[in-house]
Design an enzyme around this catalytic site. Structure first.
Site, PDB file in Angstrom:
ATOM      1  N   ARG A  73       0.838  -1.190   0.000  1.00 60.53           N
ATOM      2  CA  ARG A  73       0.000   0.000   0.000  1.00 60.53           C
ATOM      3  C   ARG A  73       0.882   1.254   0.000  1.00 60.53           C
ATOM      4  O   ARG A  73       1.935   1.264   0.608  1.00 60.53           O
ATOM      5  CB  ARG A  73      -0.927   0.029   1.226  1.00 60.53           C
ATOM      6  CG  ARG A  73      -2.160  -0.852   1.083  1.00 60.53           C
ATOM      7  CD  ARG A  73      -3.048  -0.767   2.301  1.00 60.53           C
ATOM      8  NE  ARG A  73      -2.399  -1.271   3.484  1.00 60.53           N
ATOM      9  CZ  ARG A  73      -1.845  -0.528   4.437  1.00 60.53           C
ATOM     10  NH1 ARG A  73      -1.898   0.794   4.372  1.00 60.53           N
ATOM     11  NH2 ARG A  73      -1.245  -1.078   5.467  1.00 60.53           N
ATOM     12  N   TYR A 201      -1.742  -3.484  -6.581  1.00 60.91           N
ATOM     13  CA  TYR A 201      -1.522  -4.155  -5.299  1.00 60.91           C
ATOM     14  C   TYR A 201      -2.807  -4.199  -4.456  1.00 60.91           C
ATOM     15  O   TYR A 201      -3.529  -3.194  -4.362  1.00 60.91           O
ATOM     16  CB  TYR A 201      -0.411  -3.452  -4.493  1.00 60.91           C
ATOM     17  CG  TYR A 201      -0.337  -4.014  -3.101  1.00 60.91           C
ATOM     18  CD1 TYR A 201       0.235  -5.269  -2.881  1.00 60.91           C
ATOM     19  CD2 TYR A 201      -0.926  -3.358  -2.030  1.00 60.91           C
ATOM     20  CE1 TYR A 201       0.234  -5.829  -1.619  1.00 60.91           C
ATOM     21  CE2 TYR A 201      -0.922  -3.914  -0.759  1.00 60.91           C
ATOM     22  CZ  TYR A 201      -0.348  -5.147  -0.559  1.00 60.91           C
ATOM     23  OH  TYR A 201      -0.361  -5.711   0.686  1.00 60.91           O
ATOM     24  N   LYS A 210      -9.768  -2.492   1.953  1.00 60.61           N
ATOM     25  CA  LYS A 210      -9.489  -1.344   2.813  1.00 60.61           C
ATOM     26  C   LYS A 210     -10.237  -0.098   2.345  1.00 60.61           C
ATOM     27  O   LYS A 210     -10.754   0.674   3.156  1.00 60.61           O
ATOM     28  CB  LYS A 210      -7.974  -1.072   2.861  1.00 60.61           C
ATOM     29  CG  LYS A 210      -7.155  -2.196   3.515  1.00 60.61           C
ATOM     30  CD  LYS A 210      -7.739  -2.572   4.825  1.00 60.61           C
ATOM     31  CE  LYS A 210      -6.901  -3.436   5.739  1.00 60.61           C
ATOM     32  NZ  LYS A 210      -5.919  -4.348   5.284  1.00 60.61           N
ATOM     33  N   HIS A 230     -10.404  -2.523  11.656  1.00 55.70           N
ATOM     34  CA  HIS A 230      -9.333  -3.382  11.128  1.00 55.70           C
ATOM     35  C   HIS A 230      -9.100  -4.518  12.128  1.00 55.70           C
ATOM     36  O   HIS A 230      -8.112  -4.519  12.862  1.00 55.70           O
ATOM     37  CB  HIS A 230      -8.073  -2.515  10.957  1.00 55.70           C
ATOM     38  CG  HIS A 230      -6.974  -3.146  10.174  1.00 55.70           C
ATOM     39  ND1 HIS A 230      -5.673  -2.692  10.223  1.00 55.70           N
ATOM     40  CD2 HIS A 230      -6.947  -4.186   9.306  1.00 55.70           C
ATOM     41  CE1 HIS A 230      -4.917  -3.423   9.415  1.00 55.70           C
ATOM     42  NE2 HIS A 230      -5.659  -4.332   8.858  1.00 55.70           N
ATOM     43  N   SER A 252      -1.152  -3.643  10.212  1.00 57.33           N
ATOM     44  CA  SER A 252      -0.804  -4.536   9.118  1.00 57.33           C
ATOM     45  C   SER A 252       0.455  -5.333   9.453  1.00 57.33           C
ATOM     46  O   SER A 252       1.416  -4.780   9.976  1.00 57.33           O
ATOM     47  CB  SER A 252      -0.567  -3.708   7.856  1.00 57.33           C
ATOM     48  OG  SER A 252      -1.728  -2.957   7.575  1.00 57.33           O
ATOM     49  N   CYS A 254       0.965  -7.545  11.724  1.00 60.78           N
ATOM     50  CA  CYS A 254       1.242  -7.681  13.157  1.00 60.78           C
ATOM     51  C   CYS A 254       0.492  -8.850  13.792  1.00 60.78           C
ATOM     52  O   CYS A 254       0.342  -8.891  15.022  1.00 60.78           O
ATOM     53  CB  CYS A 254       0.928  -6.386  13.883  1.00 60.78           C
ATOM     54  SG  CYS A 254       2.094  -5.076  13.470  1.00 60.78           S
ATOM     55  N   ASP A 277      -9.368  -9.802   9.047  1.00 58.61           N
ATOM     56  CA  ASP A 277      -8.829  -8.462   8.738  1.00 58.61           C
ATOM     57  C   ASP A 277      -9.808  -7.330   9.030  1.00 58.61           C
ATOM     58  O   ASP A 277      -9.387  -6.270   9.461  1.00 58.61           O
ATOM     59  CB  ASP A 277      -8.398  -8.409   7.270  1.00 58.61           C
ATOM     60  CG  ASP A 277      -7.425  -7.268   6.971  1.00 58.61           C
ATOM     61  OD1 ASP A 277      -6.422  -7.140   7.694  1.00 58.61           O
ATOM     62  OD2 ASP A 277      -7.672  -6.510   6.018  1.00 58.61           O
ATOM     63  N   SER A 372       5.020 -10.372   0.305  1.00 56.87           N
ATOM     64  CA  SER A 372       4.365 -11.288  -0.631  1.00 56.87           C
ATOM     65  C   SER A 372       3.131 -11.854   0.054  1.00 56.87           C
ATOM     66  O   SER A 372       3.096 -12.013   1.280  1.00 56.87           O
ATOM     67  CB  SER A 372       5.317 -12.395  -1.069  1.00 56.87           C
ATOM     68  OG  SER A 372       5.863 -13.065   0.044  1.00 56.87           O
ATOM     69  N   ARG A 373       2.112 -12.174  -0.740  1.00 55.28           N
ATOM     70  CA  ARG A 373       0.808 -12.526  -0.146  1.00 55.28           C
ATOM     71  C   ARG A 373       0.151 -13.669  -0.893  1.00 55.28           C
ATOM     72  O   ARG A 373       0.462 -13.946  -2.047  1.00 55.28           O
ATOM     73  CB  ARG A 373      -0.115 -11.313  -0.201  1.00 55.28           C
ATOM     74  CG  ARG A 373       0.440 -10.125   0.598  1.00 55.28           C
ATOM     75  CD  ARG A 373      -0.593  -9.439   1.387  1.00 55.28           C
ATOM     76  NE  ARG A 373      -0.018  -8.484   2.324  1.00 55.28           N
ATOM     77  CZ  ARG A 373      -0.553  -8.206   3.502  1.00 55.28           C
ATOM     78  NH1 ARG A 373      -1.654  -8.798   3.899  1.00 55.28           N
ATOM     79  NH2 ARG A 373       0.011  -7.325   4.306  1.00 55.28           N
TER      80      ARG A 373
HETATM   81  P1  GTP Z   1      -2.227  -7.818   7.396  1.00 59.50           P
HETATM   82  O1  GTP Z   1      -2.759  -8.836   6.465  1.00 59.50           O
HETATM   83  O2  GTP Z   1      -1.177  -6.957   6.778  1.00 59.50           O
HETATM   84  O3  GTP Z   1      -3.302  -6.972   8.011  1.00 59.50           O
HETATM   85  O4  GTP Z   1      -1.388  -8.588   8.547  1.00 59.50           O
HETATM   86  P2  GTP Z   1      -1.817  -9.448   9.829  1.00 59.50           P
HETATM   87  O5  GTP Z   1      -2.056  -8.535  10.980  1.00 59.50           O
HETATM   88  O6  GTP Z   1      -2.901 -10.381   9.463  1.00 59.50           O
HETATM   89  O7  GTP Z   1      -0.461 -10.234  10.171  1.00 59.50           O
HETATM   90  P3  GTP Z   1      -0.095 -11.789  10.016  1.00 59.50           P
HETATM   91  O8  GTP Z   1      -0.912 -12.658  10.910  1.00 59.50           O
HETATM   92  O9  GTP Z   1      -0.105 -12.124   8.578  1.00 59.50           O
HETATM   93  O10 GTP Z   1       1.392 -11.797  10.574  1.00 59.50           O
HETATM   94  C1  GTP Z   1       2.406 -10.990  10.036  1.00 59.50           C
HETATM   95  C2  GTP Z   1       3.756 -11.496  10.438  1.00 59.50           C
HETATM   96  O11 GTP Z   1       3.860 -11.546  11.869  1.00 59.50           O
HETATM   97  C3  GTP Z   1       4.034 -12.910   9.941  1.00 59.50           C
HETATM   98  O12 GTP Z   1       5.337 -12.981   9.452  1.00 59.50           O
HETATM   99  C4  GTP Z   1       3.866 -13.760  11.171  1.00 59.50           C
HETATM  100  O13 GTP Z   1       4.655 -14.919  11.132  1.00 59.50           O
HETATM  101  C5  GTP Z   1       4.258 -12.829  12.310  1.00 59.50           C
HETATM  102  N1  GTP Z   1       3.525 -13.171  13.564  1.00 59.50           N
HETATM  103  C6  GTP Z   1       2.191 -13.398  13.686  1.00 59.50           C
HETATM  104  N2  GTP Z   1       1.859 -13.750  14.951  1.00 59.50           N
HETATM  105  C7  GTP Z   1       3.006 -13.732  15.667  1.00 59.50           C
HETATM  106  C8  GTP Z   1       3.335 -14.010  17.046  1.00 59.50           C
HETATM  107  O14 GTP Z   1       2.472 -14.348  17.874  1.00 59.50           O
HETATM  108  N3  GTP Z   1       4.642 -13.878  17.401  1.00 59.50           N
HETATM  109  C9  GTP Z   1       5.599 -13.509  16.501  1.00 59.50           C
HETATM  110  N4  GTP Z   1       6.853 -13.411  16.933  1.00 59.50           N
HETATM  111  N5  GTP Z   1       5.341 -13.256  15.198  1.00 59.50           N
HETATM  112  C10 GTP Z   1       4.064 -13.359  14.778  1.00 59.50           C
HETATM  113  C1  SPV Z   2      -2.951  -4.622   5.316  1.00 55.90           C
HETATM  114  O1  SPV Z   2      -1.984  -3.999   4.835  1.00 55.90           O
HETATM  115  O2  SPV Z   2      -3.443  -4.342   6.425  1.00 55.90           O
HETATM  116  C2  SPV Z   2      -3.552  -5.746   4.568  1.00 55.90           C
HETATM  117  C3  SPV Z   2      -3.194  -5.918   3.184  1.00 55.90           C
HETATM  118  O3  SPV Z   2      -4.390  -6.448   5.095  1.00 55.90           O
HETATM  119  S1  SPV Z   2      -4.005  -4.740   2.177  1.00 55.90           S
HETATM  120  O4  SPV Z   2      -5.201  -5.347   1.630  1.00 55.90           O
HETATM  121  O5  SPV Z   2      -3.093  -4.373   1.123  1.00 55.90           O
HETATM  122  O6  SPV Z   2      -4.376  -3.595   2.964  1.00 55.90           O
HETATM  123 MN    MN Z   3      -4.861  -5.769   7.184  1.00 56.18          MN
END
Ligand code: GTP
Ligand code: SPV
Ligand code: MN
Length: 589
Positions: A73, A201, A210, A230, A252, A254, A277, A372-373
């Site tokens: 983004r 993207y 979003k 979110h 994002s 996290c 999400d 990458s997604r």
């Molecule tokens: P968006 O799709 O961008 O909104 O991201 P998200 O909040 O869904 O994050 P996601 O669960 O995809 O995790 C993002 C990164 O954080 C990944 O590389 C995970 O492996 C890492 N991660 C997730 N949960 C944990 C955790 O409990 N501990 C640690 N150390 N890393 C984590």
């Molecule tokens: C984020 O960045 O919080 C995502 C991916 O979940 S996007 O759809 O690009 O916003």
């Molecule tokens: Mn998100």
């Protein structure tokens, strides 16, 4: 007589001058056709739009490589256009509406010459939900059309629902020439319109996600008395079969997707997934908060996803219920023709990186792009909740607000009450990630993980949250969580992932009034003996450190919070000022 949608599409066709206009019906046969065509003719930055992966090991899987400048983004090019700048607030880029319209019209002229304009009718939300919203997006890339079919409820039936009028949310999308200097993601919340040029993207191009479900919907929620957030929505089922629903906001990349389908380290609990999400939430007739997931798929971060971290996502990706699953900017195992990314397993001997170049393991660069997604249907997920299509949504007992903080923030803190919870949400900071273009690892305030997604002045947003709590007879309890604290060596102290259930269990115990808590200046933290740490193998002294609040370390934090709040001037609710003063006083005492 042409319908409202037909008239709108005709007008856009005159502006964009596509070679042809194609109305998507949302069928699987159509998705097959679009993918086959994308494997043969369409190209983005020298690569075919779709590339077929090993169908035996990765059923229905296709690789997509984006333009190399178009991988996340772009917040600096994202605008929210209200009549007055103050209505967009210091949290948004703003442009006067006429100027933004003129700019986008200029950039759109002839932008689809020689290309197809796909018309995508879709709904956000379970079809019979009072929250469900009918939308139409046009786009000039088949990747976006196929992705939208996975992420939303897309099909011709939506045109029937809209009928002859023009009560639908409008999305206009063209990749243009990918020039970052001519890239804009423009929002017009008052007319329910998103206009996005120059990027293919996810968050910039899948306009139901979003752009509509957060930026535009948050503004609708302000006007109509509900919340677009979110957030993950998940159920936690105990051994007696009783399910408690929670939501969780995290910035994002996290940890939302991982949390949403967590494989519990405690055998007496099981997680069910409603969404990973976005949550739309409103107060029900019984005075409780209810949440629906407007989406129908996951657009998840690939790196870090593996059997040891998120086995349920690996199972989701390998399931073959829904056609297709897309992989964007991951690496390619050249011998097995399979997708690969850091965290999936040991690297295979011969890899192409995310841009298709031979990858040298000695090079120290990542093979997969850090952002990458994968794009995959929610209905592939083995932990999917039986309530996922419930038009009413699920009742929410707790709201978690997380951030990525290597220091300072405890593993979990409970708010004293709703207004204190809103204060906690509002002051949340997080270290930035690769999900947005820009520096990675810099601390920024990201209230409720909504800083880049709130479609109006965030000062008004905080007030809206305060008011929502007052509407509820039994508002959810609010908690702050942080899985990311590190020790002196920079390694994570808390194991995270499935072990996060240990924290969730404490949260459930608090919700159901089963345990006490210790009061600190920033909120309530667990008595360590109330946590189930069986089999964890971390010394108690280290765990206790995760709950330490050392007032001396909070000086910088307090200053930074104050500075952030001051940006919103008088729009900051007085309750938040009061909570700030109280916290400052007790940290100094
Ligand atoms: P968006 O799709 O961008 O909104 O991201 P998200 O909040 O869904 O994050 P996601 O669960 O995809 O995790 C993002 C990164 O954080 C990944 O590389 C995970 O492996 C890492 N991660 C997730 N949960 C944990 C955790 O409990 N501990 C640690 N150390 N890393 C984590
Ligand atoms: C984020 O960045 O919080 C995502 C991916 O979940 S996007 O759809 O690009 O916003
Ligand atoms: Mn998100």
């Amino acid at each position: 007589m042409a319908t409202g949608v037909e008239r709108w599409v005709e007008e856009l066709a005159r502006l964009f001058e596509p070679k042809r206009v194609y109305w998507c019906d949302g069928s699987e046969a159509e998705a097959h056709r679009l993918i086959e065509a994308g494997m043969l003719e369409e190209k983005i930055a020298h690569h075919n739009v779709f590339y077929e992966l090993n169908q035996r090991n990765w059923p229905k899987a296709y690789l997509h490589r984006s333009h190399p400048t178009d991988v996340a983004r772009t917040e600096q090019l994202t605008f929210v256009c209200h009549p007055e700048q103050d209505q967009a607030g210091p949290n948004n880029n703003w442009m006067p509406i006429p100027k933004a319209k003129a700019l986008m019209t200029k950039l759109s002229k002839g932008a689809m010459r020689g290309r197809t304009m796909y018309v995508l009718p879709y709904v956000m939300g379970p079809l019979d939900s009072p929250y469900a919203k009918a939308c139409v997006q046009v786009t000039d890339v088949s990747y976006v059309a196929v992705s939208m079919r996975i992420m939303t409820r897309l099909g011709s039936h939506v045109l029937k629902k809209i009928g002859s009028g023009d009560n639908f949310v409008k999305g206009i999308h063209s990749v243009g020439d990918f020039d970052p200097n001519r890239r804009y993601i423009m929002h017009f919340p008052r007319e329910g319109l998103v206009w996005s040029i120059g990027s293919g993207y996810g968050g910039n191009a899948l306009l139901g996600k979003k752009c509509f479900s957060l930026r535009i919907a948050s503004y609708l929620g302000l006007r109509q008395g509900w919340l677009a957030e979110h957030m993950v929505i998940m159920g936690i089922e105990d051994i007696k079969g009783h399910t408690t629903y929670i939501t969780a906001a995290m910035p994002s990349a996290c940890g939302k997707t991982n949390l949403a389908m967590l494989e519990s380290a405690l055998p007496e609990y099981k997680v069910t997934t409603v969404g990973d999400d976005i949550a739309w939430m409103g107060t029900g007739l019984d005075g409780r908060l209810y949440a629906i997931n407007p989406e129908a798929g996951f657009f998840g971060v690939a790196p870090g996803t593996g059997m040891s971290t998120n086995p349920n996502m690996v199972r989701t990706l390998k399931a073959s219920n829904f056609y297709p699953t897309l992989y964007t900017n991951v690496a390619l195992d050249l011998d097995r023709n399979e997708p690969w990314w850091e965290g999936l397993g040991p690297p295979p001997p011969r890899l192409a990186d995310w841009q298709g170049r031979p990858w040298d393991p000695a090079s120290k660069t990542k093979a997969a792009h850090p952002n990458s997604r994968f794009t995959v249907s929610l209905y592939n997920c083995p932990t999917i909740s039986p309530e996922v299509d419930n038009p009413k949504g699920v009742p929410v007992s707790a709201i978690l607000i997380g951030g990525r903080r290597s220091h300072l923030m405890p593993l979990v803190v409970e708010a004293f009450d709703w207004t204190h919870g809103v204060f906690i949400g509002a002051r949340t900071g997080s270290e930035t990630t690769a999900a947005a273009a820009g520096a990675v690892g810099a601390l920024r305030r990201d209230p409720f993980a909504m800083l880049p997604f709130c479609g109006y002045n965030m000062g008004d947003y905080f007030r809206h949250w305060m008011n929502q709590g007052a509407l509820m007879r039994t508002p959810p309890k609010i908690f702050a969580v942080n899985w990311f604290r590190v020790d002196e060596n920079g390694t994570f102290v808390w194991p995270g992932f499935g072990d996060n259930m240990r924290v969730l269990k404490w949260i459930l115990d608090r919700v159901h009034g089963r345990v006490g808590a210790r009061e600190t200046p920033i909120g309530l933290v667990p008595h360590v003996e109330d946590l189930n740490l069986d089999g964890l193998g971390i010394p108690c002294s280290k765990i206790e450190k995760l709950f330490e609040v050392r007032p001396a370390e909070w000086k910088g934090e307090l200053k930074d919070i104050r500075k952030f709040f001051d940006r919103f001037g008088r729009q900051i609710p007085y309750e938040m000022r009061n909570h700030y003063d109280k916290m400052e006083k007790s940290l100094k005492a």
